[in-house]
Scaffold this active site. Structure first.
Site, PDB file in Angstrom:
ATOM      1  N   HIS A 131       0.857  -1.191   0.000  1.00  0.00           N
ATOM      2  CA  HIS A 131       0.000   0.000   0.000  1.00  0.00           C
ATOM      3  C   HIS A 131       0.897   1.246   0.000  1.00  0.00           C
ATOM      4  CE1 HIS A 131      -3.426   2.438   0.339  1.00  0.00           C
ATOM      5  NE2 HIS A 131      -3.905   2.095   1.512  1.00  0.00           N
ATOM      6  N   ASP A 219      -2.883  -1.444  12.159  1.00  0.00           N
ATOM      7  CA  ASP A 219      -3.920  -1.569  11.137  1.00  0.00           C
ATOM      8  C   ASP A 219      -4.946  -2.572  11.666  1.00  0.00           C
ATOM      9  OD1 ASP A 219      -5.309  -1.428   8.746  1.00  0.00           O
ATOM     10  OD2 ASP A 219      -3.825  -2.516   7.559  1.00  0.00           O
ATOM     11  N   ARG A 287      -3.311  11.825   2.556  1.00  0.00           N
ATOM     12  CA  ARG A 287      -3.482  10.983   1.361  1.00  0.00           C
ATOM     13  C   ARG A 287      -3.741  11.888   0.154  1.00  0.00           C
ATOM     14  NH1 ARG A 287      -5.232   5.645   1.600  1.00  0.00           N
ATOM     15  NH2 ARG A 287      -4.950   5.766  -0.647  1.00  0.00           N
TER      16      ARG A 287
END
Length: 306
Positions: A131, A219, A287
């Site tokens: 990712h 996560d 992001r």
């Protein structure tokens, strides 16, 4: 000239990665000051989603529009990809019409095969292996709050998943020390560990990983596609919850990050995102800015007509 792709942090030099995240900080400042900046006017990003998404979808789509371009959302339900058209064929056709493609998928081979047959830049928006776009946001967030991460200690707590693999690549590219604490049988891919050249330490006890760390990240315990393992995973990962007491063992100026979505009461305690050491909301916003910098880096600017 063949297109530059971003399938992994290893597709850029360390210098390029730092310049992309520094550029992300500049683009964030422009947006916060309301300055219009549209270098990608008339450029079109195709976004292929085989996995559902909140942050990846919103950040790439909004980012492309803010840069003056457009984004097209393509789910496997709506395209021939989901009906078995070979990936190479789809790549040849789509890349003849688009200026860049972002793919969020299961098998990493989907992005590698697509990019091998694409004449435009391909970005890995997430695969089962990696990712990398999330790591750009994480590294930008650390830089904003604490300066360079070089030489610092980072702790990854929980599943040795695609995020963990990308943290291993980040340790190589940004030159920090990574300690991973995970239950037996949930280690990261050994191929990634083999590349890390002594920068990564694998531990069982989260306390050992967190001691003195400057950044602690985790996560969800069950990723998309693993839902049938949820009960087993909840039991195995219970000792790996990140809570305030665990963070107290870290460096006094520790930052806590989570790529979201978070399952409060599982991988983090109910109150952790409200802790002053948590920067998860900045991290999520980044992001947008880091990916805008990435798009600007990969996609040639608009044509100027005479």
């Amino acid at each position: 000239m063949s297109a530059r792709h971003f399938l992994s942090l290893m597709d850029c030099t360390p210098e390029e990665l730092v310049s992309v995240i520094r550029r992300g900080i500049e683009l964030k400042d422009l947006r916060h000051r309301g300055v219009l900046f549209e270098p990608l006017k008339n450029r079109v990003l195709g976004m292929i989603f085989e996995k559902s998404s909140t942050r990846t979808r919103v950040s790439f789509e909004a980012g492309m529009i803010q840069l003056g371009g457009q984004a097209i959302f393509l789910s496997s339900r709506d395209t021939q990809l989901g009906r078995g058209e070979p990936i190479a064929d789809s790549a040849k056709v789509m890349s003849s019409m688009l200026d860049a493609v972002m793919i969020r998928t299961f098998a990493h081979s989907t992005v590698t095969e697509f990019s091998a047959n694409s004449r435009v830049p391909v970005i890995n928006g997430l695969s089962d292996d990696l990712h990398p776009c999330q790591l750009l946001a994480d590294m930008q967030t650390f830089l904003e709050h604490r300066g360079s991460i070089q030489g610092k200690t980072v702790a990854w707590i929980g599943d040795g998943n695609n995020m963990c693999n990308s943290y291993i690549e980040a340790a190589i590219q940004f030159d920090f020390h990574l300690r991973i604490a995970c239950p037996e049988g949930f280690e990261p891919n050994p191929e990634f560990l083999a590349k890390a050249d002594g920068r990564v330490q694998l531990l069982r006890d989260p306390k050992d990983a967190v001691v003195g760390a400057h950044l602690v990240s985790t996560d969800v315990w069950t990723s998309m596609g693993q839902e049938e393992e949820t009960a087993t995973r909840l039991a195995r990962f219970a000792p790996y919850q990140v809570n305030r007491a665990l963070l107290d063992l870290a460096a006094p100026d520790v930052l806590f990050m989570h790529c979201l979505p978070a399952h409060r009461g599982e991988e983090i305690s109910l109150d952790l995102l409200d802790d002053p050491r948590s920067v998860a909301w900045d991290q999520a916003e980044n992001r947008l800015h880091a990916q805008k910098a990435l798009l600007e880096f990969l996609v040639p600017p608009s044509y100027h007509h005479a």
